[in-house]
Design a protein around this motif. Structure first.
Motif, PDB file in Angstrom:
ATOM      1  N   ALA A 202      49.733  22.789  13.360  1.00  0.00           N
ATOM      2  CA  ALA A 202      49.375  21.619  11.555  1.00  0.00           C
ATOM      3  C   ALA A 202      48.491  21.716  11.104  1.00  0.00           C
ATOM      4  O   ALA A 202      47.413  21.206  11.659  1.00  0.00           O
ATOM      5  CB  ALA A 202      50.471  20.604  12.507  1.00  0.00           C
ATOM      6  N   SER A 203      47.980  22.099   9.803  1.00  0.00           N
ATOM      7  CA  SER A 203      47.098  22.315   9.306  1.00  0.00           C
ATOM      8  C   SER A 203      46.178  21.286   8.131  1.00  0.00           C
ATOM      9  O   SER A 203      47.441  21.220   7.468  1.00  0.00           O
ATOM     10  CB  SER A 203      46.690  23.575   8.915  1.00  0.00           C
ATOM     11  OG  SER A 203      44.952  23.819   8.224  1.00  0.00           O
ATOM     12  N   THR A 204      45.762  20.315   8.026  1.00  0.00           N
ATOM     13  CA  THR A 204      45.394  19.495   7.093  1.00  0.00           C
ATOM     14  C   THR A 204      44.111  19.399   6.333  1.00  0.00           C
ATOM     15  O   THR A 204      43.166  19.484   7.240  1.00  0.00           O
ATOM     16  CB  THR A 204      45.853  17.652   7.951  1.00  0.00           C
ATOM     17  OG1 THR A 204      47.431  17.970   8.219  1.00  0.00           O
ATOM     18  CG2 THR A 204      45.902  16.791   6.368  1.00  0.00           C
ATOM     19  N   THR A 205      44.231  19.570   5.215  1.00  0.00           N
ATOM     20  CA  THR A 205      42.933  19.604   4.198  1.00  0.00           C
ATOM     21  C   THR A 205      43.342  18.646   3.638  1.00  0.00           C
ATOM     22  O   THR A 205      44.329  18.515   2.400  1.00  0.00           O
ATOM     23  CB  THR A 205      43.276  20.927   3.542  1.00  0.00           C
ATOM     24  OG1 THR A 205      43.622  21.678   4.377  1.00  0.00           O
ATOM     25  CG2 THR A 205      41.828  21.153   2.360  1.00  0.00           C
ATOM     26  N   LEU A 206      42.083  17.668   3.122  1.00  0.00           N
ATOM     27  CA  LEU A 206      41.928  16.820   2.183  1.00  0.00           C
ATOM     28  C   LEU A 206      40.633  16.928   1.056  1.00  0.00           C
ATOM     29  O   LEU A 206      39.190  16.773   1.790  1.00  0.00           O
ATOM     30  CB  LEU A 206      41.510  15.243   3.289  1.00  0.00           C
ATOM     31  CG  LEU A 206      42.738  14.966   3.557  1.00  0.00           C
ATOM     32  CD1 LEU A 206      41.818  13.490   5.125  1.00  0.00           C
ATOM     33  CD2 LEU A 206      44.014  14.328   2.946  1.00  0.00           C
ATOM     34  N   LEU A 207      41.431  16.924  -0.004  1.00  0.00           N
ATOM     35  CA  LEU A 207      40.140  17.346  -1.339  1.00  0.00           C
ATOM     36  C   LEU A 207      39.878  16.192  -1.591  1.00  0.00           C
ATOM     37  O   LEU A 207      41.105  14.905  -2.574  1.00  0.00           O
ATOM     38  CB  LEU A 207      40.812  18.233  -2.234  1.00  0.00           C
ATOM     39  CG  LEU A 207      41.240  19.386  -1.002  1.00  0.00           C
ATOM     40  CD1 LEU A 207      41.628  20.210  -2.118  1.00  0.00           C
ATOM     41  CD2 LEU A 207      40.247  20.784  -0.678  1.00  0.00           C
ATOM     42  N   TYR A 208      38.608  15.847  -1.964  1.00  0.00           N
ATOM     43  CA  TYR A 208      38.057  14.300  -2.922  1.00  0.00           C
ATOM     44  C   TYR A 208      36.276  14.301  -3.708  1.00  0.00           C
ATOM     45  O   TYR A 208      35.760  15.643  -2.951  1.00  0.00           O
ATOM     46  CB  TYR A 208      37.998  13.094  -2.026  1.00  0.00           C
ATOM     47  CG  TYR A 208      36.890  14.139  -0.969  1.00  0.00           C
ATOM     48  CD1 TYR A 208      35.541  12.982  -0.646  1.00  0.00           C
ATOM     49  CD2 TYR A 208      37.627  14.386   0.644  1.00  0.00           C
ATOM     50  CE1 TYR A 208      34.883  13.477   0.595  1.00  0.00           C
ATOM     51  CE2 TYR A 208      36.654  14.945   1.294  1.00  0.00           C
ATOM     52  CZ  TYR A 208      35.474  13.913   1.331  1.00  0.00           C
ATOM     53  OH  TYR A 208      34.524  13.989   2.344  1.00  0.00           O
ATOM     54  N   GLU A 209      36.255  13.749  -4.202  1.00  0.00           N
ATOM     55  CA  GLU A 209      34.506  13.994  -5.181  1.00  0.00           C
ATOM     56  C   GLU A 209      34.222  15.798  -5.755  1.00  0.00           C
ATOM     57  O   GLU A 209      34.045  16.083  -5.307  1.00  0.00           O
ATOM     58  CB  GLU A 209      33.797  14.307  -4.265  1.00  0.00           C
ATOM     59  CG  GLU A 209      33.386  13.087  -3.828  1.00  0.00           C
ATOM     60  CD  GLU A 209      32.300  11.962  -2.909  1.00  0.00           C
ATOM     61  OE1 GLU A 209      31.321  12.812  -3.082  1.00  0.00           O
ATOM     62  OE2 GLU A 209      31.921  11.335  -2.169  1.00  0.00           O
ATOM     63  N   PHE A 210      35.701  15.579  -6.827  1.00  0.00           N
ATOM     64  CA  PHE A 210      35.582  17.112  -7.239  1.00  0.00           C
ATOM     65  C   PHE A 210      34.151  17.061  -8.129  1.00  0.00           C
ATOM     66  O   PHE A 210      34.034  15.643  -8.863  1.00  0.00           O
ATOM     67  CB  PHE A 210      37.016  16.915  -8.094  1.00  0.00           C
ATOM     68  CG  PHE A 210      38.292  17.553  -7.606  1.00  0.00           C
ATOM     69  CD1 PHE A 210      38.473  18.249  -7.280  1.00  0.00           C
ATOM     70  CD2 PHE A 210      38.967  15.905  -7.534  1.00  0.00           C
ATOM     71  CE1 PHE A 210      39.297  18.742  -6.372  1.00  0.00           C
ATOM     72  CE2 PHE A 210      40.483  16.184  -6.802  1.00  0.00           C
ATOM     73  CZ  PHE A 210      40.297  17.502  -5.900  1.00  0.00           C
ATOM     74  N   GLY A 211      34.253  18.560  -8.495  1.00  0.00           N
ATOM     75  CA  GLY A 211      33.040  18.518  -9.130  1.00  0.00           C
ATOM     76  C   GLY A 211      31.490  18.526  -8.529  1.00  0.00           C
ATOM     77  O   GLY A 211      30.142  19.153  -9.395  1.00  0.00           O
TER      78      GLY A 211
END
Length: 232
Positions: A202-211
């Motif tokens: 199970a692979s989880t990716t969180l993305l934040y602070e774009f740019g």
């Protein structure tokens, strides 16, 4: 849904946190990563922490991973590699396309998998990291995703479609108002060659602070290890 990868490219870059849980033979381990990714240049850097040993002490220092089109670079790899050297691996030659082996799924590849999305259901509105998101659940076909993927991740996804126990990948994805992925979780079934039964991942990716600014410098040729990597 299938345009989520394009929305990340428009956002240019982000910070990322990753978690990969592997279960095999009654044993479960979790590998965590943290770093940044540039979706336009398709490069990123992660610090990947391996599980602690039985006594609670870390087994080794975190691995530094550089993600680039068609390649994965690793430092502090162990397995007989000098500490000041990098290991370079062609992702298209890996049976899983580096969706699993590196201990973290390439953030762009994670999004490109959605190009093969099928049987998608809307699960409702939620919040991820303080942001309102829409939660979707479905199944992606890796072969279909590879055919529709952008040039960078295409070979890796094609390799994964052949190397995984099944090309069908269940997923949960959380999109913000701009259609950008804030969180995505895949469930892979992977045959690693060391066990008779597939390994559930199970692979989880969180993305934040774009740019965010991303400065990834790939190793010089002289800094890449040319010897044999020991089996672990």
């Amino acid at each position: 849904m299938r345009g989520a990868a394009a929305e990340l490219v428009r956002a240019r870059s982000s910070k990322a946190r990753t978690s990969m849980e592997m279960a095999a033979g009654g044993t479960r381990v979790t590998i965590r990563g943290r770093g940044v990714y540039d979706f336009r240049e398709q490069v990123g850097q992660l610090k990947v922490s391996l599980p602690q040993g039985p006594a609670g002490d870390p087994t080794r220092q975190p691995i530094t991973e550089l993600l680039a089109p068609g390649a994965l670079f690793m430092k502090n790899r162990g397995a007989g590699v000098p500490e000041d050297k990098w290991v370079r691996v062609e992702t298209g030659s890996m049976a899983d396309g580096n969706l699993v082996t590196g201990g973290a799924t390439d953030p762009l590849a994670a999004a490109e998998i959605l190009r093969g999305a099928r049987d998608v259901r809307y699960m409702g509105a939620e919040r991820v990291g303080g942001v309102d998101v829409r939660h979707y659940r479905g199944v992606a076909d890796l072969g279909r995703a590879a055919r529709r993927a952008s040039e960078g991740p295409r070979d890796a996804l094609a390799a994964a479609a052949k190397g995984f126990a099944t090309p069908r990948v269940p997923f949960d994805v959380y999109l913000d108002e701009q259609g950008r992925i804030r969180k995505i979780r895949h469930r892979f079934s992977f045959v690693n060659g060391q066990q008779e039964r597939p390994v559930d991942v199970a692979s989880t990716t969180l993305l934040y602070e774009f740019g965010v600014d991303v400065d990834v410098r790939l190793p010089d040729r002289d800094d890449i290890f040319a010897g044999r990597i020991a089996e672990e």
